[in-house]
Design a protein around this motif. Structure first.
Motif, PDB file in Angstrom:
ATOM      1  N   SER A 142      -8.198  64.807   1.849  1.00 44.51           N
ATOM      2  CA  SER A 142      -8.192  63.954   0.796  1.00 44.51           C
ATOM      3  C   SER A 142      -7.432  62.765   1.012  1.00 44.51           C
ATOM      4  CB  SER A 142      -7.384  64.611  -0.457  1.00 44.51           C
ATOM      5  OG  SER A 142      -8.068  65.518  -1.024  1.00 44.51           O
ATOM      6  N   LEU A 143      -6.247  62.927   1.728  1.00 44.25           N
ATOM      7  CA  LEU A 143      -5.485  61.410   2.072  1.00 44.25           C
ATOM      8  C   LEU A 143      -6.519  60.743   3.222  1.00 44.25           C
ATOM      9  CD1 LEU A 143      -2.147  63.109   2.788  1.00 44.25           C
ATOM     10  CD2 LEU A 143      -2.743  61.475   0.975  1.00 44.25           C
ATOM     11  N   ARG A 144      -7.307  61.425   4.181  1.00 42.19           N
ATOM     12  CA  ARG A 144      -7.968  60.550   4.741  1.00 42.19           C
ATOM     13  C   ARG A 144      -9.272  59.845   4.225  1.00 42.19           C
ATOM     14  NH1 ARG A 144      -7.837  65.764   8.461  1.00 42.19           N
ATOM     15  NH2 ARG A 144      -5.938  65.199   9.923  1.00 42.19           N
ATOM     16  N   THR A 145      -9.813  60.132   3.267  1.00 45.48           N
ATOM     17  CA  THR A 145     -10.436  59.380   2.083  1.00 45.48           C
ATOM     18  C   THR A 145     -10.156  58.289   1.524  1.00 45.48           C
ATOM     19  OG1 THR A 145     -10.186  60.839   0.129  1.00 45.48           O
ATOM     20  CG2 THR A 145     -11.917  61.702   1.828  1.00 45.48           C
ATOM     21  N   LEU A 146      -8.630  58.249   1.605  1.00 43.28           N
ATOM     22  CA  LEU A 146      -7.952  56.968   0.751  1.00 43.28           C
ATOM     23  C   LEU A 146      -8.402  55.622   1.685  1.00 43.28           C
ATOM     24  CD1 LEU A 146      -4.446  58.074   0.562  1.00 43.28           C
ATOM     25  CD2 LEU A 146      -5.840  57.708  -1.366  1.00 43.28           C
ATOM     26  N   PRO A 147      -8.448  54.462   0.758  1.00 37.97           N
ATOM     27  CA  PRO A 147      -8.858  53.240   1.280  1.00 37.97           C
ATOM     28  C   PRO A 147      -7.587  52.810   1.940  1.00 37.97           C
ATOM     29  CG  PRO A 147      -9.232  52.974  -1.082  1.00 37.97           C
ATOM     30  CD  PRO A 147      -8.435  54.480  -0.666  1.00 37.97           C
ATOM     31  N   LEU A 148      -7.754  52.145   3.203  1.00 36.90           N
ATOM     32  CA  LEU A 148      -6.645  51.419   3.860  1.00 36.90           C
ATOM     33  C   LEU A 148      -5.835  50.621   3.004  1.00 36.90           C
ATOM     34  CD1 LEU A 148      -8.522  50.430   7.341  1.00 36.90           C
ATOM     35  CD2 LEU A 148      -6.659  52.440   6.890  1.00 36.90           C
ATOM     36  N   ALA A 149      -4.646  50.733   2.796  1.00 36.87           N
ATOM     37  CA  ALA A 149      -3.766  50.115   2.065  1.00 36.87           C
ATOM     38  C   ALA A 149      -2.225  50.647   2.080  1.00 36.87           C
ATOM     39  CB  ALA A 149      -4.209  50.461   0.454  1.00 36.87           C
ATOM     40  N   ASP A 150      -1.355  49.822   1.476  1.00 35.21           N
ATOM     41  CA  ASP A 150       0.000  50.156   1.478  1.00 35.21           C
ATOM     42  C   ASP A 150       0.136  50.816   0.202  1.00 35.21           C
ATOM     43  OD1 ASP A 150       0.686  49.647   4.095  1.00 35.21           O
ATOM     44  OD2 ASP A 150       1.390  47.513   3.520  1.00 35.21           O
ATOM     45  N   TYR A 151       0.565  52.024   0.076  1.00 38.58           N
ATOM     46  CA  TYR A 151       0.843  52.871  -1.113  1.00 38.58           C
ATOM     47  C   TYR A 151       2.317  52.775  -1.560  1.00 38.58           C
ATOM     48  CZ  TYR A 151      -3.930  54.254  -0.630  1.00 38.58           C
ATOM     49  OH  TYR A 151      -5.265  54.053  -0.521  1.00 38.58           O
ATOM     50  N   ARG A 152       2.632  52.394  -2.781  1.00 39.05           N
ATOM     51  CA  ARG A 152       3.983  52.186  -3.047  1.00 39.05           C
ATOM     52  C   ARG A 152       4.777  53.512  -3.739  1.00 39.05           C
ATOM     53  NH1 ARG A 152       2.238  47.200  -6.724  1.00 39.05           N
ATOM     54  NH2 ARG A 152       0.850  48.815  -7.288  1.00 39.05           N
ATOM     55  N   SER A 153       3.900  54.206  -4.362  1.00 40.29           N
ATOM     56  CA  SER A 153       4.481  55.662  -4.609  1.00 40.29           C
ATOM     57  C   SER A 153       3.602  56.663  -4.599  1.00 40.29           C
ATOM     58  CB  SER A 153       4.716  55.349  -6.242  1.00 40.29           C
ATOM     59  OG  SER A 153       3.580  55.150  -6.897  1.00 40.29           O
ATOM     60  N   LEU A 154       4.124  57.923  -4.891  1.00 37.30           N
ATOM     61  CA  LEU A 154       3.314  59.111  -4.845  1.00 37.30           C
ATOM     62  C   LEU A 154       2.222  58.967  -5.870  1.00 37.30           C
ATOM     63  CD1 LEU A 154       2.557  62.005  -3.904  1.00 37.30           C
ATOM     64  CD2 LEU A 154       4.454  62.641  -5.253  1.00 37.30           C
ATOM     65  N   ASP A 155       2.562  58.607  -7.093  1.00 41.79           N
ATOM     66  CA  ASP A 155       1.687  58.378  -8.154  1.00 41.79           C
ATOM     67  C   ASP A 155       0.555  57.447  -7.868  1.00 41.79           C
ATOM     68  OD1 ASP A 155       3.196  60.079  -9.991  1.00 41.79           O
ATOM     69  OD2 ASP A 155       4.498  58.277 -10.757  1.00 41.79           O
ATOM     70  N   GLU A 156       0.669  56.550  -7.052  1.00 41.88           N
ATOM     71  CA  GLU A 156      -0.304  55.510  -6.676  1.00 41.88           C
ATOM     72  C   GLU A 156      -1.253  56.369  -5.801  1.00 41.88           C
ATOM     73  OE1 GLU A 156      -1.055  51.309  -4.904  1.00 41.88           O
ATOM     74  OE2 GLU A 156       1.012  52.026  -5.048  1.00 41.88           O
ATOM     75  N   VAL A 157      -0.615  57.331  -4.665  1.00 44.26           N
ATOM     76  CA  VAL A 157      -1.552  58.145  -4.019  1.00 44.26           C
ATOM     77  C   VAL A 157      -2.365  58.939  -4.823  1.00 44.26           C
ATOM     78  CG1 VAL A 157      -1.474  59.898  -2.062  1.00 44.26           C
ATOM     79  CG2 VAL A 157       0.033  57.677  -2.039  1.00 44.26           C
ATOM     80  N   LEU A 158      -1.782  59.619  -5.803  1.00 49.47           N
ATOM     81  CA  LEU A 158      -2.367  60.530  -6.616  1.00 49.47           C
ATOM     82  C   LEU A 158      -3.598  60.042  -7.397  1.00 49.47           C
ATOM     83  CD1 LEU A 158       0.716  62.695  -7.766  1.00 49.47           C
ATOM     84  CD2 LEU A 158      -1.132  63.510  -5.899  1.00 49.47           C
ATOM     85  N   ARG A 159      -3.262  58.840  -7.659  1.00 48.85           N
ATOM     86  CA  ARG A 159      -4.381  58.165  -8.771  1.00 48.85           C
ATOM     87  C   ARG A 159      -5.288  57.773  -7.848  1.00 48.85           C
ATOM     88  NH1 ARG A 159       0.132  55.417 -10.738  1.00 48.85           N
ATOM     89  NH2 ARG A 159      -0.487  53.731  -9.635  1.00 48.85           N
ATOM     90  N   SER A 160      -5.103  57.342  -6.336  1.00 51.14           N
ATOM     91  CA  SER A 160      -6.369  56.895  -5.497  1.00 51.14           C
ATOM     92  C   SER A 160      -7.163  57.871  -4.875  1.00 51.14           C
ATOM     93  CB  SER A 160      -5.323  56.148  -4.350  1.00 51.14           C
ATOM     94  OG  SER A 160      -4.796  55.160  -4.975  1.00 51.14           O
ATOM     95  N   THR A 161      -6.671  59.381  -4.871  1.00 53.99           N
ATOM     96  CA  THR A 161      -7.350  60.282  -4.231  1.00 53.99           C
ATOM     97  C   THR A 161      -8.370  60.927  -5.015  1.00 53.99           C
ATOM     98  OG1 THR A 161      -5.766  61.911  -5.036  1.00 53.99           O
ATOM     99  CG2 THR A 161      -5.583  61.190  -2.782  1.00 53.99           C
ATOM    100  N   PRO A 162      -9.722  60.882  -4.583  1.00 52.62           N
ATOM    101  CA  PRO A 162     -10.926  61.118  -5.364  1.00 52.62           C
ATOM    102  C   PRO A 162     -10.841  62.467  -5.895  1.00 52.62           C
ATOM    103  CG  PRO A 162     -11.471  61.153  -2.957  1.00 52.62           C
ATOM    104  CD  PRO A 162     -10.013  60.752  -3.081  1.00 52.62           C
ATOM    105  N   ASP A 163     -10.302  63.684  -5.556  1.00 52.99           N
ATOM    106  CA  ASP A 163     -10.534  64.743  -6.140  1.00 52.99           C
ATOM    107  C   ASP A 163      -9.136  65.280  -6.945  1.00 52.99           C
ATOM    108  OD1 ASP A 163      -8.828  64.920  -3.780  1.00 52.99           O
ATOM    109  OD2 ASP A 163      -9.682  66.788  -3.296  1.00 52.99           O
TER     110      ASP A 163
END
Length: 55
Positions: free
Chosen positions: A33-54
């Motif tokens: 799931s993390l490997r599918t994330l767009p290249l970006a700087d993520y500011r928080s865990l919530d932002e990561v969770l919102r950005s993962t497709p599943d």
């Protein structure tokens, strides 16, 4: 995913997120799931969770 990144020191880029999760012993599903994330700087865990497709 939360357990693998709970103690991460944000902001982190995609590669650093994957590396942190690997070192925390995350399972292959979380790493995939993390490997599918767009290249970006993520500011928080919530932002990561919102950005993962599943999540």
């Amino acid at each position: 995913m939360k357990a693998a990144l709970n103690d991460a020191d944000f902001p982190l880029g995609k590669d650093d997120l994957v590396r942190h999760a690997e070192q925390a012993g995350a399972g292959e599903e979380v790493l995939r799931s993390l490997r599918t994330l767009p290249l970006a700087d993520y500011r928080s865990l919530d932002e990561v969770l919102r950005s993962t497709p599943d999540r």
